[in-house]
Design a protein around this motif. Structure first.
Motif, PDB file in Angstrom:
ATOM      1  N   ARG A 174      45.088 -21.258  19.814  1.00  0.00           N
ATOM      2  CA  ARG A 174      44.204 -22.104  18.990  1.00  0.00           C
ATOM      3  C   ARG A 174      42.798 -21.534  18.924  1.00  0.00           C
ATOM      4  O   ARG A 174      42.157 -21.526  17.876  1.00  0.00           O
ATOM      5  N   LEU A 175      42.325 -21.034  20.075  1.00  0.00           N
ATOM      6  CA  LEU A 175      40.983 -20.440  20.132  1.00  0.00           C
ATOM      7  C   LEU A 175      40.882 -19.257  19.166  1.00  0.00           C
ATOM      8  O   LEU A 175      39.924 -19.154  18.379  1.00  0.00           O
ATOM      9  N   VAL A 176      41.873 -18.359  19.203  1.00  0.00           N
ATOM     10  CA  VAL A 176      41.885 -17.182  18.314  1.00  0.00           C
ATOM     11  C   VAL A 176      41.917 -17.621  16.849  1.00  0.00           C
ATOM     12  O   VAL A 176      41.137 -17.125  16.025  1.00  0.00           O
ATOM     13  N   ASP A 177      42.800 -18.553  16.526  1.00  0.00           N
ATOM     14  CA  ASP A 177      42.910 -19.041  15.137  1.00  0.00           C
ATOM     15  C   ASP A 177      41.603 -19.680  14.674  1.00  0.00           C
ATOM     16  O   ASP A 177      41.164 -19.472  13.534  1.00  0.00           O
ATOM     17  N   ASN A 178      40.981 -20.458  15.553  1.00  0.00           N
ATOM     18  CA  ASN A 178      39.711 -21.139  15.254  1.00  0.00           C
ATOM     19  C   ASN A 178      38.617 -20.120  14.913  1.00  0.00           C
ATOM     20  O   ASN A 178      37.926 -20.243  13.891  1.00  0.00           O
ATOM     21  N   VAL A 179      38.498 -19.083  15.761  1.00  0.00           N
ATOM     22  CA  VAL A 179      37.455 -18.054  15.541  1.00  0.00           C
ATOM     23  C   VAL A 179      37.706 -17.326  14.222  1.00  0.00           C
ATOM     24  O   VAL A 179      36.790 -17.106  13.428  1.00  0.00           O
ATOM     25  N   ARG A 180      38.967 -16.964  13.967  1.00  0.00           N
ATOM     26  CA  ARG A 180      39.298 -16.257  12.708  1.00  0.00           C
ATOM     27  C   ARG A 180      39.027 -17.136  11.492  1.00  0.00           C
ATOM     28  O   ARG A 180      38.490 -16.668  10.490  1.00  0.00           O
TER      29      ARG A 180
ATOM     30  N   ASN B  60      36.885 -19.318  11.107  1.00  0.00           N
ATOM     31  CA  ASN B  60      35.447 -19.478  10.887  1.00  0.00           C
ATOM     32  C   ASN B  60      34.715 -18.143  10.704  1.00  0.00           C
ATOM     33  O   ASN B  60      33.499 -18.049  10.897  1.00  0.00           O
ATOM     34  N   GLY B  61      35.494 -17.101  10.340  1.00  0.00           N
ATOM     35  CA  GLY B  61      34.885 -15.821   9.954  1.00  0.00           C
ATOM     36  C   GLY B  61      34.496 -14.908  11.099  1.00  0.00           C
ATOM     37  O   GLY B  61      33.809 -13.895  10.900  1.00  0.00           O
ATOM     38  N   GLY B  62      34.921 -15.238  12.329  1.00  0.00           N
ATOM     39  CA  GLY B  62      34.595 -14.376  13.477  1.00  0.00           C
ATOM     40  C   GLY B  62      35.584 -13.223  13.613  1.00  0.00           C
ATOM     41  O   GLY B  62      36.687 -13.269  13.065  1.00  0.00           O
ATOM     42  N   ASN B  63      35.181 -12.187  14.349  1.00  0.00           N
ATOM     43  CA  ASN B  63      36.074 -11.062  14.639  1.00  0.00           C
ATOM     44  C   ASN B  63      36.803 -11.356  15.946  1.00  0.00           C
ATOM     45  O   ASN B  63      36.206 -11.906  16.873  1.00  0.00           O
ATOM     46  N   VAL B  64      38.075 -10.937  16.035  1.00  0.00           N
ATOM     47  CA  VAL B  64      38.832 -11.120  17.277  1.00  0.00           C
ATOM     48  C   VAL B  64      39.346  -9.766  17.726  1.00  0.00           C
ATOM     49  O   VAL B  64      39.972  -9.040  16.954  1.00  0.00           O
ATOM     50  N   ARG B  65      39.041  -9.418  18.973  1.00  0.00           N
ATOM     51  CA  ARG B  65      39.572  -8.179  19.553  1.00  0.00           C
ATOM     52  C   ARG B  65      40.497  -8.548  20.701  1.00  0.00           C
ATOM     53  O   ARG B  65      40.051  -9.101  21.703  1.00  0.00           O
ATOM     54  N   ILE B  66      41.790  -8.280  20.525  1.00  0.00           N
ATOM     55  CA  ILE B  66      42.760  -8.562  21.581  1.00  0.00           C
ATOM     56  C   ILE B  66      42.923  -7.291  22.418  1.00  0.00           C
ATOM     57  O   ILE B  66      43.412  -6.274  21.939  1.00  0.00           O
ATOM     58  N   PHE B  67      42.452  -7.364  23.666  1.00  0.00           N
ATOM     59  CA  PHE B  67      42.447  -6.200  24.559  1.00  0.00           C
ATOM     60  C   PHE B  67      43.801  -6.062  25.255  1.00  0.00           C
ATOM     61  O   PHE B  67      44.397  -7.063  25.655  1.00  0.00           O
ATOM     62  N   SER B  68      44.257  -4.832  25.420  1.00  0.00           N
ATOM     63  CA  SER B  68      45.470  -4.601  26.192  1.00  0.00           C
ATOM     64  C   SER B  68      45.119  -4.595  27.674  1.00  0.00           C
ATOM     65  O   SER B  68      44.209  -3.885  28.101  1.00  0.00           O
ATOM     66  N   SER B  69      45.872  -5.362  28.471  1.00  0.00           N
ATOM     67  CA  SER B  69      45.609  -5.393  29.916  1.00  0.00           C
ATOM     68  C   SER B  69      46.012  -4.073  30.571  1.00  0.00           C
ATOM     69  O   SER B  69      45.739  -3.852  31.746  1.00  0.00           O
ATOM     70  N   LEU B  70      46.667  -3.172  29.821  1.00  0.00           N
ATOM     71  CA  LEU B  70      47.002  -1.854  30.368  1.00  0.00           C
ATOM     72  C   LEU B  70      45.986  -0.785  29.984  1.00  0.00           C
ATOM     73  O   LEU B  70      46.216   0.389  30.232  1.00  0.00           O
TER      74      LEU B  70
END
Length: 385
Positions: A331-337, A339-349
């Motif tokens: 929900r947090l990711v969808d909310n930011v997107r 509202n025009g924000g950028n989302v960077r999903i980092f790989s834990s590896l």
């Protein structure tokens, strides 16, 4: 990864059929799988048979099973994925409800069904099936007697070879032993490069070290390439780039990837983008702390205030066993997107992903300052399965 079939209903329930084509696809599959999903795949089962005379024998048969997923085990070094669960479809060799472990195999399709496919999981499938997103950066991080050869893919940092050679010290009046050992070391590193780097895919090979080790190695490498008439090395010489690092250990990779000369060369790779985003966050935290938040509760409040410019979030959080907690991150990711924000999903590896995990796995750079949110965290932001 190849997408063979996709059937997802309006209520987000449905299934996809995928075929992993290379080791990294197992990492993507690990991120797609969740406890409670149903996985249909080909597997080997040991079956006991009794002959007419009463003697009991056993044989291994290949069969297709559908499991309700209970445990998921990923070996990041070997890129192997094992899934354990109970059989939920009639099968001539395995009873309903019996336990079985499936080891997913390359070039063998599997079907994954979920009660609800969220936006993060669907995005992961797109990313995994995008042929352009492959290991386009290689790095050799070295010091005298030690070298780590690493492939940097969009999803993970893979250690492909570690070379260790004892280098004797130079002795007064004689350097022969020292020079022979160095030559042996450089030869071993050269062989590792030829064995593990696919020059058709890799756009850039970083050679990093403290002091002059990288320069001496490059001189050796291309002198040997000329002597042996090694066309692969000679044709790909422009891809090699010399960079300073403080040591020859793998952890120096983060320092290398954040070097400005490297980031400009690698501007189109995901790994460099992650490192840059994390650097920006730390700078903001230092100079304008009211525009740099971390921890789920604080970041959620910033999202509710439409204040997030860039969200940094670890893929580890989307593997949380607790469905409501995992849904919170989605929900947090969808909310930011939205509202025009950028989302960077980092790989834990990736090294940068490991660092983000220390900040509870979620952080944000804000568009405008918000006064300090000093209320305590609710404790659900840093746990993983």
């Amino acid at each position: 990864m190849k997408l063979l079939h996709k059937d997802i209903e309006k209520d987000n329930a449905g299934q996809v059929t995928l075929m992993p084509e290379e080791a990294e696809d197992m990492w993507h599959t690990y991120n797609l799988l969740q406890v409670g999903d149903s996985l249909r795949a080909s597997t080997i089962r040991k079956v006991q048979t009794e002959s007419q005379t009463g003697s009991v024998g056993s044989s291994r048969v290949r069969t297709t099973l559908t499991l309700c997923v209970e445990t998921i085990d990923f070996d990041s070094q070997a890129c192997q994925l094992r899934v354990k669960g109970t059989n939920i479809e009639e099968n001539q060799y395995v009873k309903m409800g019996a336990y079985h472990t499936i080891e997913l195999e390359l070039n063998r399709k599997f079907t994954l069904a979920k009660k609800s496919w969220d936006s993060i999981v669907l995005e992961r499938i797109e990313q995994a099936c995008d042929a352009t997103q492959k290991a386009d950066v290689a790095a050799v991080v070295m010091q005298e007697g030690l070298a780590n050869l690493v492939l940097v893919t969009p999803a993970m940092t893979l250690l492909r070879a570690k070379v260790e050679v004892t280098i004797p010290r130079k002795r007064r009046g004689s350097c022969t032993q020292h020079e022979k050992a160095l030559e042996r070391f450089y030869e071993a590193v050269m062989q590792a490069i030829l064995r593990h780097i696919n020059f058709d895919v890799v756009k850039c090979i970083l050679i990093a070290s403290p002091g002059f080790v990288r320069d001496q190695f490059m001189t050796y490498l291309f002198k040997e390439a000329v002597r042996q008439d090694n066309k692969i090395l000679l044709e790909n010489r422009p891809k090699f780039m010399l960079v300073h690092s403080s040591s020859g250990h793998k952890y120096s990779l983060k320092e290398i990837l954040s070097d400005p000369s490297v980031t400009s060369r690698l501007s189109d790779t995901k790994a460099a983008g992650e490192v840059r985003a994390l650097e920006d966050f730390y700078k903001m935290l230092q100079h304008e702390p009211d525009r740099a938040f971390y921890g789920l509760a604080h970041v959620e409040r910033a999202a509710d205030a439409l204040a997030i410019d860039t969200l940094l979030i670890s893929d580890k959080l989307f593997r949380h066993q607790d469905v409501p907690t995992r849904s919170r991150y989605v929900r947090l990711v969808d909310n930011v997107r939205d509202n025009g924000g950028n989302v960077r999903i980092f790989s834990s590896l990736h090294v940068s992903g490991e660092q983000l995990t220390q900040l509870s796995g979620v952080a944000a750079i804000l568009r405008f300052p918000i006064a300090d949110l000093s209320e305590p965290e609710d404790g659900s932001s840093s746990d993983d399965d």
